[in-house]
Design an enzyme around this catalytic site. Structure first.
Site, PDB file in Angstrom:
ATOM      1  N   ASP A   1     -11.066  -6.578   7.938  1.00 53.16           N
ATOM      2  CA  ASP A   1     -10.694  -5.186   8.227  1.00 53.16           C
ATOM      3  C   ASP A   1     -11.895  -4.245   8.195  1.00 53.16           C
ATOM      4  O   ASP A   1     -12.136  -3.484   9.134  1.00 53.16           O
ATOM      5  CB  ASP A   1      -9.644  -4.682   7.223  1.00 53.16           C
ATOM      6  CG  ASP A   1      -8.314  -5.419   7.361  1.00 53.16           C
ATOM      7  OD1 ASP A   1      -7.969  -5.819   8.481  1.00 53.16           O
ATOM      8  OD2 ASP A   1      -7.628  -5.592   6.332  1.00 53.16           O
TER       9      ASP A   1
ATOM     10  N   ARG B   1      -8.108   0.342  -6.755  1.00 56.35           N
ATOM     11  CA  ARG B   1      -8.248   1.296  -5.659  1.00 56.35           C
ATOM     12  C   ARG B   1      -8.692   2.694  -6.085  1.00 56.35           C
ATOM     13  O   ARG B   1      -9.603   3.262  -5.491  1.00 56.35           O
ATOM     14  CB  ARG B   1      -6.952   1.369  -4.823  1.00 56.35           C
ATOM     15  CG  ARG B   1      -6.667   0.083  -4.074  1.00 56.35           C
ATOM     16  CD  ARG B   1      -7.838  -0.310  -3.181  1.00 56.35           C
ATOM     17  NE  ARG B   1      -7.607  -1.542  -2.461  1.00 56.35           N
ATOM     18  CZ  ARG B   1      -8.180  -2.717  -2.742  1.00 56.35           C
ATOM     19  NH1 ARG B   1      -9.011  -2.823  -3.766  1.00 56.35           N
ATOM     20  NH2 ARG B   1      -7.931  -3.780  -2.010  1.00 56.35           N
TER      21      ARG B   1
ATOM     22  N   ASP C   1      -2.419   0.086  -0.035  1.00 55.04           N
ATOM     23  CA  ASP C   1      -3.762   0.573  -0.328  1.00 55.04           C
ATOM     24  C   ASP C   1      -4.084   1.882   0.377  1.00 55.04           C
ATOM     25  O   ASP C   1      -4.816   2.710  -0.140  1.00 55.04           O
ATOM     26  CB  ASP C   1      -4.797  -0.501   0.022  1.00 55.04           C
ATOM     27  CG  ASP C   1      -4.763  -1.632  -0.987  1.00 55.04           C
ATOM     28  OD1 ASP C   1      -4.248  -1.409  -2.101  1.00 55.04           O
ATOM     29  OD2 ASP C   1      -5.243  -2.731  -0.669  1.00 55.04           O
TER      30      ASP C   1
ATOM     31  N   SER D   1      -4.625 -13.348   3.916  1.00 53.08           N
ATOM     32  CA  SER D   1      -5.278 -12.082   3.614  1.00 53.08           C
ATOM     33  C   SER D   1      -5.435 -12.025   2.103  1.00 53.08           C
ATOM     34  O   SER D   1      -4.461 -12.076   1.359  1.00 53.08           O
ATOM     35  CB  SER D   1      -4.409 -10.927   4.118  1.00 53.08           C
ATOM     36  OG  SER D   1      -4.868  -9.728   3.552  1.00 53.08           O
TER      37      SER D   1
HETATM   38  N1  ARG Z   1       0.722  -6.264  -2.937  1.00 58.03           N
HETATM   39  C1  ARG Z   1      -0.409  -6.019  -3.750  1.00 58.03           C
HETATM   40  C2  ARG Z   1      -0.669  -4.542  -3.889  1.00 58.03           C
HETATM   41  O1  ARG Z   1      -0.268  -3.795  -3.082  1.00 58.03           O
HETATM   42  C3  ARG Z   1      -1.640  -6.780  -3.317  1.00 58.03           C
HETATM   43  C4  ARG Z   1      -2.183  -6.502  -1.965  1.00 58.03           C
HETATM   44  C5  ARG Z   1      -3.367  -7.325  -1.749  1.00 58.03           C
HETATM   45  N2  ARG Z   1      -3.967  -7.214  -0.466  1.00 58.03           N
HETATM   46  C6  ARG Z   1      -4.249  -8.255   0.319  1.00 58.03           C
HETATM   47  N3  ARG Z   1      -4.883  -8.027   1.401  1.00 58.03           N
HETATM   48  N4  ARG Z   1      -3.864  -9.445   0.028  1.00 58.03           N
HETATM   49  O2  ARG Z   1      -1.267  -4.107  -4.834  1.00 58.03           O
END
Ligand code: ARG
Length: 399
Positions: A14, A94, A123, A172
């Protein structure tokens, strides 16, 4: 004046696509920042990757210690598990990454802030909300703005000569010291068991035949030592990740409600989080009163919800922090864990603040608890329930 944007850069699909997009479609100079929260990537390689993409400047910031002390430790005090399962690894990192971006953005006098989040995930919320709390600059999120999907991104990356590693083609991934999140690909079938190749922290095969024991020492809610060794925050988390992962502990697989309303199948590897939260929760039960034990989980649940939902800066989150902090003074002691072929069990705990009294609880002789007092207590305790129940019965025999 040339437009200048700053981007949180992981070196993954990304964010690599975003660099090119900002340069080509927005004709911007790009400054990239990689914040090391223990994702285990080679910072030199990421720097080289950023340079290859033609960024004007690249920053590496080591924020591992800050991540653990200021984000992970408060989450342990809150026994934070979103929807009872997810330790918030990504969610906690984050706001920290966004703060670092804001700091460099000021220094570099950029004209916009950029991130590589999709419009489907959590995110974007976490980044935007933190960035907005600290800056009025426009936020550019090309993946979201252009409604890009992963297949299109992979194609674009190939055309642009961006190298993407093989794991990223399958899943991912987002990882840091507190956990590794694996999404996408075959995992999108909610009924399909995650294949072994999804896991790299937790052993799934040839697990040891003997149980592994681990002793975690807490001081006022904060883990300070493991197996008798005082460890600094980063080392402590790394140590438990390794040891528990080798015993097969720490895989989480659940359906998660995202902020934007989508349900997603999430798979995690979180050995240290699994052990530390289990141990901390257990210790609290020994040192807190039954009233605290009933109330605090509600606060904890709300805390996890806020942290998950990108509301790290919200005043309510600060209020919850103050409550949680005020409850941790007595959370000192040692918890003994037994790990065996993927299972985890607390098998012992001790604390100088323990409210457990063996003398009171014992079924043996010489108990300090006078049973005779219980008779009157029980009578009063149940009075409303028994009276109401009698009345109900009376009414039902009349009709
Ligand atoms: N679902 C989790 C969150 O929103 C993890 C997301 C992780 N991202 C990824 N690209 N696998 O905090």
């Amino acid at each position: 004046m040339t437009k200048k944007s700053i981007l949180a850069f992981s070196g993954g699909l990304d964010t690599s696509v975003v660099v090119k997009y900002l340069q080509e479609e927005h004709e911007m100079d790009v400054i990239t920042v990689t914040v090391d929260v223990g994702q285990g990537d080679d910072q030199k390689k990421i720097t080289a990757k950023a340079k290859k993409l033609g960024v004007k400047k690249h920053y590496n910031i080591d924020a591992k210690k800050e991540f653990v002390t200021d984000y992970v430790f408060p989450s342990i005090k809150a026994n934070a598990l979103y929807q009872k399962k997810y330790c918030l690894a990504t969610a906690l990192a984050r706001p920290l990454i966004a703060e670092k971006i804001l700091y460099i953005a000021k220094k570099e006098k950029v004209t916009s802030l950029a991130h590589g989040c999709t419009g489907k995930g959590n995110d974007q919320v976490r980044f935007d909300v933190t960035l907005r709390s600290g800056s009025d600059l426009p936020i550019i999120a090309p993946i979201r703005d252009k409604n890009l999907d992963r297949v299109t991104e992979l194609k674009f990356a190939q055309e642009q000569g961006i190298d993407i590693d093989t794991v990223a083609k399958k899943y991912s991934i987002d990882q840091n010291l507190w956990g590794r999140a694996i999404e996408g690909g075959v995992l999108e079938d909610s009924y399909a068991e995650p294949p072994d190749d999804a896991f790299i922290w937790v052993r799934t095969k040839n697990l040891p035949d003997k149980p592994t024991y681990m002793e975690i020492k807490f001081d006022q809610g904060v883990p300070v030592a493991v197996d008798g060794k005082m460890l600094d925050p980063v080392k402590l988390v790394e140590y438990i990740n390794k040891k528990a992962g080798a015993a097969g502990v720490g895989i989480v697989d659940h359906i998660e409600d995202r902020i934007v309303g989508i349900k997603s199948r999430e798979v995690y590897e979180t050995p240290a989080a699994t052990c530390l939260i289990e141990a901390h929760t257990d210790l609290e039960k020994m040192v807190h009163t039954k009233h605290q034990n009933k109330f605090k989980p509600m606060v904890d649940d709300q805390w996890a919800y806020m942290a998950y939902s990108g509301l790290w800066q919200d005043p309510l989150k600060q209020n919850l922090d103050a409550f949680i902090e005020s409850s941790q003074g007595v959370v000192s002691g040692v918890v003994k864990l037994k790990l065996y072929k993927g299972s985890l069990r607390v098998v012992g705990r001790k604390s100088r603040h323990s409210l457990y009294s063996r003398e009171a609880a014992t079924y043996g002789t010489g108990s300090t608890f006078d049973q005779r007092l219980a008779k009157g207590f029980v009578e009063l305790w149940g009075i409303q329930s028994t009276e109401a129940n009698k009345l109900q019965k009376k009414r039902s025999t009349k009709t």
